[in-house]
Design an enzyme around this catalytic site. Sequence first.
Site, PDB file in Angstrom:
ATOM      1  N   GLN A  23      29.803  29.295  41.751  1.00 51.54           N
ATOM      2  CA  GLN A  23      30.946  28.468  41.364  1.00 51.54           C
ATOM      3  C   GLN A  23      30.483  27.298  40.501  1.00 51.54           C
ATOM      4  OE1 GLN A  23      34.291  29.083  42.085  1.00 51.54           O
ATOM      5  NE2 GLN A  23      34.615  27.405  40.644  1.00 51.54           N
ATOM      6  N   LYS A  35      39.348  32.537  46.177  1.00 48.26           N
ATOM      7  CA  LYS A  35      38.649  33.779  45.815  1.00 48.26           C
ATOM      8  C   LYS A  35      38.314  34.584  47.068  1.00 48.26           C
ATOM      9  CE  LYS A  35      36.870  31.743  41.596  1.00 48.26           C
ATOM     10  NZ  LYS A  35      35.789  31.078  40.866  1.00 48.26           N
ATOM     11  N   ASP A  86      31.321  37.527  37.116  1.00 49.88           N
ATOM     12  CA  ASP A  86      32.026  36.484  36.355  1.00 49.88           C
ATOM     13  C   ASP A  86      31.867  36.712  34.846  1.00 49.88           C
ATOM     14  OD1 ASP A  86      33.657  34.599  37.434  1.00 49.88           O
ATOM     15  OD2 ASP A  86      32.083  33.160  37.924  1.00 49.88           O
TER      16      ASP A  86
END
Length: 288
Positions: free
Chosen positions: A98, A54, A121
Amino acid sequence: MTARIIDGKAVARKLREEYASRVQTLKGEHGIDPGIAVILVGDNAASQVYVRNKIRACQETGIRSELFHMPADTPESQLLARIDALNADPHVHGILVQLPLPQHIDVSQVLERIAVDKDVDGFHLYNVGGLVTGNTVFPPCTPYGVQKLLEHENVKIEGQNVVVVGASNIVGKPMALMLMQQDATVCICHKKTRDLGQFTLLADILVVAAGVPGLIVPQMVKTGAVVIDVGINRLPDGRLVGDVDFEGVRKKASLISPVPGGVGPMTITMLLHNTLISAERIAGIIGD
Ligand code: NAP
């Protein structure tokens, strides 16, 4: 019939080029330097790889990224305090925690602490709920990536029979809601579904996200269907495969996404997209 194969890598590359140019416009014309904060708690090897990928994708697109790597025994309160600080930081346009998190941390507390307008997200309850009414601030990256692929391939959604195999909160359910929002007739299947093939055979568009290699075989697919394989499975011999018997099903479908090189490259691309959109909103630009 032999299906056309969707080149997810090429679509992702094209989109990333477009995003890189929009980042430059933001920097040059608006003085805004789009930035994402990535929080990694612990040393899960797979998570470290995902985070690295990422961050690399951000760098390639010109998006600033800052990694906060916290030890596995970080108290939940400390993680929440970090999120509060990032929520208040005007230079941070996106916050990503994460997953998975260590067991002593309540994931839902953490996800709901992220400011909705930085939840790139798309996992905050507000964004999840917004899928029902079509009002998310940010759609979740994987199903959004599938939607963008279908758009890119000019697949008609309205009025089509869509079957989504897999009902997770991060892929299957949001995918189903997004396609329903576009006036598809949607059916969601999961582990308890009896006679899966009876449902998949009805699909004009079949999206598979179960995490079971070889789950979908040609007899379960309607001739001419569009088949999107979200699954990523590592076989004992080291090969990476999806949930669909690719070689068999491609002889029956009209369009099919491969694994690797299909949906995978789109997920991080949508993270870049959401971060860019967040920064563009600050500049008063209402993008796509
Ligand atoms: P997950 O949380 O494990 O959910 C899997 C879903 O599939 C569950 O709803 C489960 O049913 C259902 N399922 C499992 N076995 C099934 C079967 N035999 N028949 C029908 N349904 C079945 O997984 P996930 O996070 O959604 O991910 C799914 C797959 O997509 C994985 O392979 C993952 O690696 C991949 N993935 C790829 C990307 C990408 O960027 N391409 C991103 C995320 C995930 P129940 O609800 O009944 O348990």
